[in-house]
Design a protein around this motif. Sequence first.
Motif, PDB file in Angstrom:
ATOM      1  N   MET A  94       5.999  -1.276  -7.841  1.00 25.60           N
ATOM      2  CA  MET A  94       5.417  -1.242  -6.731  1.00 25.60           C
ATOM      3  C   MET A  94       6.061  -1.703  -5.636  1.00 25.60           C
ATOM      4  N   SER A  95       5.840  -1.524  -4.368  1.00 26.28           N
ATOM      5  CA  SER A  95       6.451  -1.875  -3.111  1.00 26.28           C
ATOM      6  C   SER A  95       6.051  -3.337  -2.736  1.00 26.28           C
ATOM      7  N   LYS A  96       6.732  -4.134  -2.438  1.00 26.71           N
ATOM      8  CA  LYS A  96       6.653  -5.640  -1.986  1.00 26.71           C
ATOM      9  C   LYS A  96       5.711  -5.756  -1.020  1.00 26.71           C
ATOM     10  N   LEU A  97       5.929  -4.766  -0.064  1.00 31.78           N
ATOM     11  CA  LEU A  97       4.982  -4.831   1.073  1.00 31.78           C
ATOM     12  C   LEU A  97       3.657  -4.310   0.699  1.00 31.78           C
ATOM     13  N   PRO A  98       2.497  -4.843   0.997  1.00 31.55           N
ATOM     14  CA  PRO A  98       1.290  -4.176   0.811  1.00 31.55           C
ATOM     15  C   PRO A  98       1.048  -3.067   1.600  1.00 31.55           C
ATOM     16  N   ILE A  99       0.375  -1.883   0.987  1.00 30.48           N
ATOM     17  CA  ILE A  99       0.420  -0.597   1.613  1.00 30.48           C
ATOM     18  C   ILE A  99      -0.943  -0.935   2.652  1.00 30.48           C
ATOM     19  N   VAL A 100      -1.909  -1.923   2.273  1.00 29.50           N
ATOM     20  CA  VAL A 100      -2.919  -2.189   3.139  1.00 29.50           C
ATOM     21  C   VAL A 100      -3.125  -3.920   3.434  1.00 29.50           C
ATOM     22  N   ARG A 101      -3.107  -4.133   4.413  1.00 30.12           N
ATOM     23  CA  ARG A 101      -3.175  -5.666   4.519  1.00 30.12           C
ATOM     24  C   ARG A 101      -4.325  -5.784   5.585  1.00 30.12           C
ATOM     25  N   ILE A 102      -5.276  -6.619   5.300  1.00 28.37           N
ATOM     26  CA  ILE A 102      -6.397  -7.063   6.186  1.00 28.37           C
ATOM     27  C   ILE A 102      -6.456  -8.735   6.222  1.00 28.37           C
ATOM     28  N   GLU A 103      -6.568  -9.153   7.731  1.00 32.94           N
ATOM     29  CA  GLU A 103      -6.536 -10.442   7.950  1.00 32.94           C
ATOM     30  C   GLU A 103      -7.554 -10.886   8.563  1.00 32.94           C
ATOM     31  N   ASN A 104      -8.570 -11.983   8.143  1.00 32.83           N
ATOM     32  CA  ASN A 104      -9.718 -12.374   9.053  1.00 32.83           C
ATOM     33  C   ASN A 104     -10.516 -11.255   9.550  1.00 32.83           C
ATOM     34  N   LEU A 105     -10.858 -10.421   8.961  1.00 30.34           N
ATOM     35  CA  LEU A 105     -11.745  -9.248   9.633  1.00 30.34           C
ATOM     36  C   LEU A 105     -13.080  -9.908   9.720  1.00 30.34           C
ATOM     37  N   HIS A 106     -13.645  -9.480  11.188  1.00 30.67           N
ATOM     38  CA  HIS A 106     -15.024  -9.894  11.345  1.00 30.67           C
ATOM     39  C   HIS A 106     -15.625  -8.499  11.960  1.00 30.67           C
ATOM     40  N   LYS A 107     -16.760  -8.392  11.878  1.00 30.59           N
ATOM     41  CA  LYS A 107     -17.874  -7.343  12.473  1.00 30.59           C
ATOM     42  C   LYS A 107     -19.179  -7.694  12.585  1.00 30.59           C
ATOM     43  N   LYS A 108     -19.667  -7.620  13.632  1.00 34.32           N
ATOM     44  CA  LYS A 108     -21.012  -7.645  13.971  1.00 34.32           C
ATOM     45  C   LYS A 108     -21.831  -6.518  14.537  1.00 34.32           C
ATOM     46  N   TYR A 109     -22.975  -6.078  14.039  1.00 28.67           N
ATOM     47  CA  TYR A 109     -24.009  -5.259  14.713  1.00 28.67           C
ATOM     48  C   TYR A 109     -25.046  -5.923  14.990  1.00 28.67           C
ATOM     49  N   GLY A 110     -25.270  -6.135  16.550  1.00 32.72           N
ATOM     50  CA  GLY A 110     -26.195  -6.940  17.218  1.00 32.72           C
ATOM     51  C   GLY A 110     -25.831  -8.445  16.884  1.00 32.72           C
ATOM     52  N   LYS A 118     -17.328 -11.233   7.533  1.00 30.26           N
ATOM     53  CA  LYS A 118     -17.219 -12.703   7.792  1.00 30.26           C
ATOM     54  C   LYS A 118     -15.800 -13.195   7.530  1.00 30.26           C
ATOM     55  N   GLY A 119     -14.932 -12.665   8.044  1.00 31.50           N
ATOM     56  CA  GLY A 119     -13.535 -13.271   7.733  1.00 31.50           C
ATOM     57  C   GLY A 119     -12.732 -12.567   6.594  1.00 31.50           C
ATOM     58  N   ILE A 120     -12.816 -11.406   6.285  1.00 30.55           N
ATOM     59  CA  ILE A 120     -12.453 -10.791   4.947  1.00 30.55           C
ATOM     60  C   ILE A 120     -10.756 -10.608   5.262  1.00 30.55           C
ATOM     61  N   SER A 121     -10.238 -11.137   4.118  1.00 32.22           N
ATOM     62  CA  SER A 121      -8.696 -11.036   3.988  1.00 32.22           C
ATOM     63  C   SER A 121      -8.401 -10.272   2.734  1.00 32.22           C
ATOM     64  N   LEU A 122      -7.443  -9.379   2.821  1.00 29.73           N
ATOM     65  CA  LEU A 122      -7.308  -8.530   1.481  1.00 29.73           C
ATOM     66  C   LEU A 122      -6.019  -8.042   1.442  1.00 29.73           C
ATOM     67  N   GLU A 123      -5.244  -7.855   0.300  1.00 27.29           N
ATOM     68  CA  GLU A 123      -4.156  -7.061   0.344  1.00 27.29           C
ATOM     69  C   GLU A 123      -4.290  -5.906  -0.716  1.00 27.29           C
ATOM     70  N   VAL A 124      -3.621  -4.816  -0.544  1.00 31.42           N
ATOM     71  CA  VAL A 124      -3.497  -3.823  -1.740  1.00 31.42           C
ATOM     72  C   VAL A 124      -2.245  -3.110  -1.699  1.00 31.42           C
ATOM     73  N   GLN A 125      -1.666  -3.181  -2.994  1.00 30.59           N
ATOM     74  CA  GLN A 125      -0.472  -2.787  -3.149  1.00 30.59           C
ATOM     75  C   GLN A 125      -0.228  -1.167  -3.590  1.00 30.59           C
ATOM     76  N   GLU A 126       0.769  -0.633  -3.384  1.00 29.46           N
ATOM     77  CA  GLU A 126       1.064   0.738  -3.496  1.00 29.46           C
ATOM     78  C   GLU A 126       0.902   1.103  -4.927  1.00 29.46           C
ATOM     79  N   GLN A 127      -0.047   2.300  -5.071  1.00 25.69           N
ATOM     80  CA  GLN A 127      -0.493   2.672  -6.367  1.00 25.69           C
ATOM     81  C   GLN A 127      -1.637   1.983  -6.824  1.00 25.69           C
TER      82      GLN A 127
END
Length: 260
Positions: free
Chosen positions: A1-17, A23-32
């Motif tokens: 697997m790659s040492k660098l995550p293929i997807v990295r999310i840091e402190n994700l926020h989203k509001k609708y109205g 509410k602050g999602i953080s996540l890493e996904v590795q290749e494969q």
Amino acid sequence: MSKLPIVRIENLHKKYGDTEVLKGISLEVQEQEVVVIIGPSGTGKSTMLRCINLLTIPDEGRIWLEDQEITAPHTDVNKIRQRIGMVFQDFNLFNHLTALGNVTIGLTKVLGMNKKEAHEKGMWELERVGLADKADLYPAQLSGGQKQRVAIARALGMDPHVMLFDEPTSALDPELIGEVLTVMQKLAREGMTMLVVTHEMGFAREVSDRIIFMEHGVIVEQGPPDQLFYAPKHNRTREFLWKITELYGKDRDNAAPASG
């Protein structure tokens, strides 16, 4: 697997109205890696997927695809989407195009392939999902499961680095679900990086490398399938899994029962 995550999310926020969906999602996904995201409806699972390919723009937070921050200003969104395949629950096929036409339109219009190359590539992708013999049929002539497999072939045609599946079987009749899950299992075996929002617990348990349980816009718990199904750390995870796996006798007999 790659040492660098293929997807990295840091402190994700989203509001609708006034409703804060993420509410602050953080996540890493590795290749494969195959990551399955579960949780009650309305808890932000689909919104998170849509943020990853910028169909939904986050209010706050950063997202990287490999070494590129895709939430940075002036990002070329169209180029990003070429590297991220997405399969929706409602197929989104062009009804006036054949199955092959649905797969090749992106190859010619976006990637600039000539018609011969696009035809060969399109047939190859339809073969991957078991639909080469349906290439000349229109969506109205296909079952729901076949339509979804065409949608998967269309996404694969762009040679994505990661595939996002947003409840890909929820619009299907029960007898058609298996054919779509079989294709997804094949992709996992081939090493495709996948993030899958689903209520199909059998698929989650057997195919995923990691399961994420979300509720109220946050990640409550994550870990390998055996941990979440049989030794969850949070009682809310236990309660959710117990309720949803009551439909499956094998899971009902083996999953950790809810306490209290």
